[in-house]
Design a protein around this motif. Structure first.
Motif, PDB file in Angstrom:
ATOM      1  N   GLN A 163     -31.654 -22.441  31.630  1.00 42.96           N
ATOM      2  CA  GLN A 163     -31.818 -21.658  32.852  1.00 42.96           C
ATOM      3  C   GLN A 163     -33.067 -20.777  32.767  1.00 42.96           C
ATOM      4  OE1 GLN A 163     -28.423 -19.223  33.756  1.00 42.96           O
ATOM      5  NE2 GLN A 163     -29.238 -18.450  35.678  1.00 42.96           N
ATOM      6  N   ARG A 164     -33.659 -20.453  33.910  1.00 44.26           N
ATOM      7  CA  ARG A 164     -34.759 -19.486  34.003  1.00 44.26           C
ATOM      8  C   ARG A 164     -34.225 -18.291  34.765  1.00 44.26           C
ATOM      9  NH1 ARG A 164     -37.951 -23.491  36.265  1.00 44.26           N
ATOM     10  NH2 ARG A 164     -36.519 -23.258  38.000  1.00 44.26           N
ATOM     11  N   ILE A 165     -34.242 -17.118  34.156  1.00 44.32           N
ATOM     12  CA  ILE A 165     -33.667 -15.929  34.777  1.00 44.32           C
ATOM     13  C   ILE A 165     -34.613 -14.754  34.621  1.00 44.32           C
ATOM     14  CG2 ILE A 165     -32.397 -15.100  32.737  1.00 44.32           C
ATOM     15  CD1 ILE A 165     -30.000 -14.670  34.750  1.00 44.32           C
ATOM     16  N   GLY A 166     -34.617 -13.853  35.599  1.00 45.84           N
ATOM     17  CA  GLY A 166     -35.498 -12.696  35.571  1.00 45.84           C
ATOM     18  C   GLY A 166     -34.715 -11.406  35.392  1.00 45.84           C
ATOM     19  N   ILE A 167     -35.295 -10.461  34.665  1.00 44.38           N
ATOM     20  CA  ILE A 167     -34.750  -9.101  34.567  1.00 44.38           C
ATOM     21  C   ILE A 167     -35.682  -8.212  35.366  1.00 44.38           C
ATOM     22  CG2 ILE A 167     -34.173  -7.195  33.025  1.00 44.38           C
ATOM     23  CD1 ILE A 167     -33.640  -9.204  30.830  1.00 44.38           C
ATOM     24  N   MET A 168     -35.188  -7.691  36.483  1.00 41.36           N
ATOM     25  CA  MET A 168     -36.033  -6.984  37.440  1.00 41.36           C
ATOM     26  C   MET A 168     -35.673  -5.507  37.489  1.00 41.36           C
ATOM     27  SD  MET A 168     -35.947  -9.873  40.415  1.00 41.36           S
ATOM     28  CE  MET A 168     -36.626 -11.514  40.108  1.00 41.36           C
ATOM     29  N   ALA A 169     -36.681  -4.664  37.348  1.00 43.68           N
ATOM     30  CA  ALA A 169     -36.442  -3.222  37.354  1.00 43.68           C
ATOM     31  C   ALA A 169     -37.749  -2.481  37.447  1.00 43.68           C
ATOM     32  CB  ALA A 169     -35.695  -2.796  36.091  1.00 43.68           C
ATOM     33  N   GLY A 170     -37.666  -1.193  37.765  1.00 43.79           N
ATOM     34  CA  GLY A 170     -38.827  -0.325  37.703  1.00 43.79           C
ATOM     35  C   GLY A 170     -39.114   0.053  36.257  1.00 43.79           C
ATOM     36  N   LEU A 256     -37.083 -18.603  25.374  1.00 42.67           N
ATOM     37  CA  LEU A 256     -38.411 -18.070  25.680  1.00 42.67           C
ATOM     38  C   LEU A 256     -38.250 -16.753  26.409  1.00 42.67           C
ATOM     39  CD1 LEU A 256     -41.524 -18.237  26.032  1.00 42.67           C
ATOM     40  CD2 LEU A 256     -41.101 -19.584  28.108  1.00 42.67           C
ATOM     41  N   ILE A 257     -38.855 -15.711  25.855  1.00 47.93           N
ATOM     42  CA  ILE A 257     -38.807 -14.391  26.485  1.00 47.93           C
ATOM     43  C   ILE A 257     -40.230 -13.980  26.839  1.00 47.93           C
ATOM     44  CG2 ILE A 257     -38.383 -11.950  26.029  1.00 47.93           C
ATOM     45  CD1 ILE A 257     -35.890 -12.750  24.539  1.00 47.93           C
ATOM     46  N   MET A 258     -40.452 -13.607  28.103  1.00 49.22           N
ATOM     47  CA  MET A 258     -41.770 -13.193  28.569  1.00 49.22           C
ATOM     48  C   MET A 258     -41.666 -11.767  29.109  1.00 49.22           C
ATOM     49  SD  MET A 258     -44.829 -14.670  28.874  1.00 49.22           S
ATOM     50  CE  MET A 258     -44.508 -16.412  29.158  1.00 49.22           C
ATOM     51  N   ASP A 259     -42.357 -10.851  28.445  1.00 43.14           N
ATOM     52  CA  ASP A 259     -42.333  -9.447  28.842  1.00 43.14           C
ATOM     53  C   ASP A 259     -43.791  -8.983  29.011  1.00 43.14           C
ATOM     54  OD1 ASP A 259     -41.554  -6.858  29.353  1.00 43.14           O
ATOM     55  OD2 ASP A 259     -41.132  -6.357  27.257  1.00 43.14           O
ATOM     56  N   SER A 260     -44.350  -8.994  30.202  1.00 45.09           N
ATOM     57  CA  SER A 260     -43.643  -9.194  31.443  1.00 45.09           C
ATOM     58  C   SER A 260     -44.434 -10.126  32.358  1.00 45.09           C
ATOM     59  CB  SER A 260     -43.420  -7.848  32.136  1.00 45.09           C
ATOM     60  OG  SER A 260     -44.615  -7.385  32.725  1.00 45.09           O
ATOM     61  N   LEU A 261     -43.707 -10.741  33.279  1.00 49.59           N
ATOM     62  CA  LEU A 261     -44.311 -11.657  34.234  1.00 49.59           C
ATOM     63  C   LEU A 261     -45.250 -10.913  35.184  1.00 49.59           C
ATOM     64  CD1 LEU A 261     -44.024 -14.712  34.880  1.00 49.59           C
ATOM     65  CD2 LEU A 261     -42.425 -14.062  36.680  1.00 49.59           C
ATOM     66  N   ILE A 296     -43.459 -20.738  35.427  1.00 50.38           N
ATOM     67  CA  ILE A 296     -41.995 -20.721  35.341  1.00 50.38           C
ATOM     68  C   ILE A 296     -41.406 -22.130  35.312  1.00 50.38           C
ATOM     69  CG2 ILE A 296     -39.895 -20.038  36.574  1.00 50.38           C
ATOM     70  CD1 ILE A 296     -41.476 -17.601  37.602  1.00 50.38           C
ATOM     71  N   GLU A 297     -41.991 -23.038  36.104  1.00 50.83           N
ATOM     72  CA  GLU A 297     -41.428 -24.380  36.217  1.00 50.83           C
ATOM     73  C   GLU A 297     -41.540 -25.195  34.930  1.00 50.83           C
ATOM     74  OE1 GLU A 297     -39.754 -26.268  38.530  1.00 50.83           O
ATOM     75  OE2 GLU A 297     -39.370 -24.311  39.404  1.00 50.83           O
ATOM     76  N   ILE A 309     -35.476 -25.223  27.158  1.00 53.20           N
ATOM     77  CA  ILE A 309     -36.085 -23.888  27.113  1.00 53.20           C
ATOM     78  C   ILE A 309     -35.302 -23.007  28.070  1.00 53.20           C
ATOM     79  CG2 ILE A 309     -38.123 -22.487  27.556  1.00 53.20           C
ATOM     80  CD1 ILE A 309     -39.839 -24.937  27.028  1.00 53.20           C
ATOM     81  N   THR A 310     -34.573 -22.047  27.522  1.00 54.31           N
ATOM     82  CA  THR A 310     -33.909 -21.024  28.324  1.00 54.31           C
ATOM     83  C   THR A 310     -34.879 -19.854  28.415  1.00 54.31           C
ATOM     84  OG1 THR A 310     -31.774 -21.735  27.436  1.00 54.31           O
ATOM     85  CG2 THR A 310     -31.853 -19.611  28.578  1.00 54.31           C
ATOM     86  N   ALA A 311     -35.364 -19.555  29.607  1.00 59.00           N
ATOM     87  CA  ALA A 311     -36.435 -18.574  29.763  1.00 59.00           C
ATOM     88  C   ALA A 311     -35.920 -17.309  30.429  1.00 59.00           C
ATOM     89  CB  ALA A 311     -37.579 -19.171  30.576  1.00 59.00           C
TER      90      ALA A 311
END
Length: 443
Positions: A163-170, A256-261, A296-297, A309-311
């Protein structure tokens, strides 16, 4: 020298397979501190060049063309003591990343150079930075849950393998802490971490506190802090994704962890504006937003090798705006998003996951019916409480007036306790589901 001797000499050279090649070089025509223009070069986009300066060679990457001039951008990011007509020479082909088991436990920069003091990386393979284009039918469905060690995610926003998932926050709401919790507990063969555009202090802190011990030996870290050039930041994101793709091609389960998109999009904005692209939403040129789906794709399940790849991408909501162009674009591409709430963080609820607007689009495909029903019941109680929160806090609601509100008030403490979790605690998937069903199940 006699004619016979010269002929023999030339024939001897020809027999050695000697093929003289011209030295390709151009001249620096303009430099405004960010964008360089060179004449006399015809090189593909992505080629790395060396430009002679007073203090040594400066590396730059070809990012486009303008008429007969080649456009380059400094890879160093800092001021470069360059002079007019400085020689410009190509030194590297475009688009390849070092990949493979030789990188495990290592930390590299956006150009692939090791920065951990452990010496050169030997025995690495190569993979295109831009990836290898796949047919949509080569991508498999997400059918298996992945334990990330966070109770609220395992129970209410279950992440699937691939899965590809986003962590969204200020800013300052706890994205990095939540990532650290996931890294320590994630069940993955390899962890690839891209720290793109973050503070230099956070890079060392992340390595020492969140990728320590056993996790470090199966992790590859690509670190490109905020003071590096925008080209290098984008290269760092592409490199981290390419490394993950190579491990997936070996049939491995990769996190796969991307900090930050968002910092990747900021780098694309800098380059696009320097090239003269018109700014659109919030100052982002079209190319900066169009770059996100290309990145992302590339994550997901590979049906050919069985690898995945779980991103997980962090997305910074500038000014806590959920309609920020990067947030909105990422939300439309990803397979789910986890929203962190500043209001919950101010009430000392950590991780500050706002269950209402958060969603995992694959959860119904990877968990059982009992689990789904319990999660929906918790969400229903939470939504009812939030709708009537002002009435309840002011004391305007009378107990017994509405059974649904009564149930929401009775369960609100249990909901907050379920979401709360200390950073050093790991809650396994089975335990998270058992607690959820025990309190919110059909009973």
């Amino acid at each position: 020298m006699s004619t016979a001797f010269a002929t023999d000499y030339l024939e001897a050279i020809a027999g050695c397979g000697f093929a003289p090649k011209p030295v390709v070089a151009g001249r620096l025509a303009s430099f405004d501190g960010l964008l360089m223009e060179a004449t006399g070069l015809a090189l593909p986009v992505g080629t790395v060049c060396a430009i002679e300066s007073r203090t040594g060679a400066i590396e730059a990457e070809v990012i486009g063309f303008r008429g007969a001039r080649t456009l380059l951008m400094n890879l160093g990011g800092g001021a470069a003591p360059l002079l007019p007509q400085a020689p410009v020479r190509p030194i590297g082909p475009p688009g390849e990343a070092e990949v493979g088991a030789a990188l495990l436990g290592r930390v590299v920069d956006g150009a692939g150079r090791p920065i951990d003091g452990l010496g050169p990386i030997r025995g690495a393979g190569h993979w295109p930075l831009a990836g290898k284009l796949q047919s949509p039918l080569d991508r498999g469905r997400v059918l298996e849950p992945m334990d990330v060690g966070v109770r609220a995610i395992n129970g209410l926003l279950t992440v699937g393998r691939g899965q590809r998932i986003g962590i969204m926050a200020g800013s300052g709401v706890g994205k990095s802490v939540l990532l650290g919790m996931i890294v320590r507990a994630a069940q993955a063969d390899v962890i690839v971490i891209g720290l793109i555009g973050e503070r230099s202090r956070e890079v060392s802190d992340f390595l020492e506190t969140k990728v320590a011990g056993e996790a470090r030996q199966r992790a590859v870290v690509v670190a490109v802090p905020a003071n590096h050039s925008p080209v290098l930041r984008i290269r760092g994101a592409l490199r981290a994704t390419a490394i993950a793709e190579a491990f997936r091609a070996e049939g491995k389960n990769v996190l796969l962890i991307m900090d930050s998109l968002t910092r990747v999009a900021h780098a694309g904005r800098e380059i696009g504006l320097a090239l003269g692209e018109p700014a659109s939403a919030r100052g982002y040129p079209p190319s900066a937003i169009a770059m996100l789906p290309n990145l992302i794709e590339r994550a997901g399940v590979d049906v050919t090798t069985g690898g995945a790849i779980t991103a997980i991408y962090t997305v910074l909501a500038d000014g806590d705006d959920g309609n920020d162009p990067v947030v909105d674009s990422a939300r439309s591409i990803l397979d789910g998003h986890i929203v962190l709430s500043r209001a919950l963080a101010e009430r000392a609820v950590y991780p500050a996951i706002d269950i209402g607007p958060s969603v995992s689009r694959v959860m119904t495909d990877i968990v059982g019916k009992t689990h789904i029903n319990a999660a929906r019941r918790l969400r229903g109680h939470l939504a009812t409480y939030e709708e009537n929160r002002d009435l309840i806090l002011m004391g305007a609601y009378r107990a017994g007036a509405d059974p649904e509100i009564d149930a929401a008030i009775a369960h609100h403490g249990a909901i907050l306790d379920y979401v709360r979790q200390p950073p050093g605690e790991v809650v396994a998937m089975d335990d998270a589901v058992s607690e959820l069903v025990a309190v919110f199940g059909d009973g």
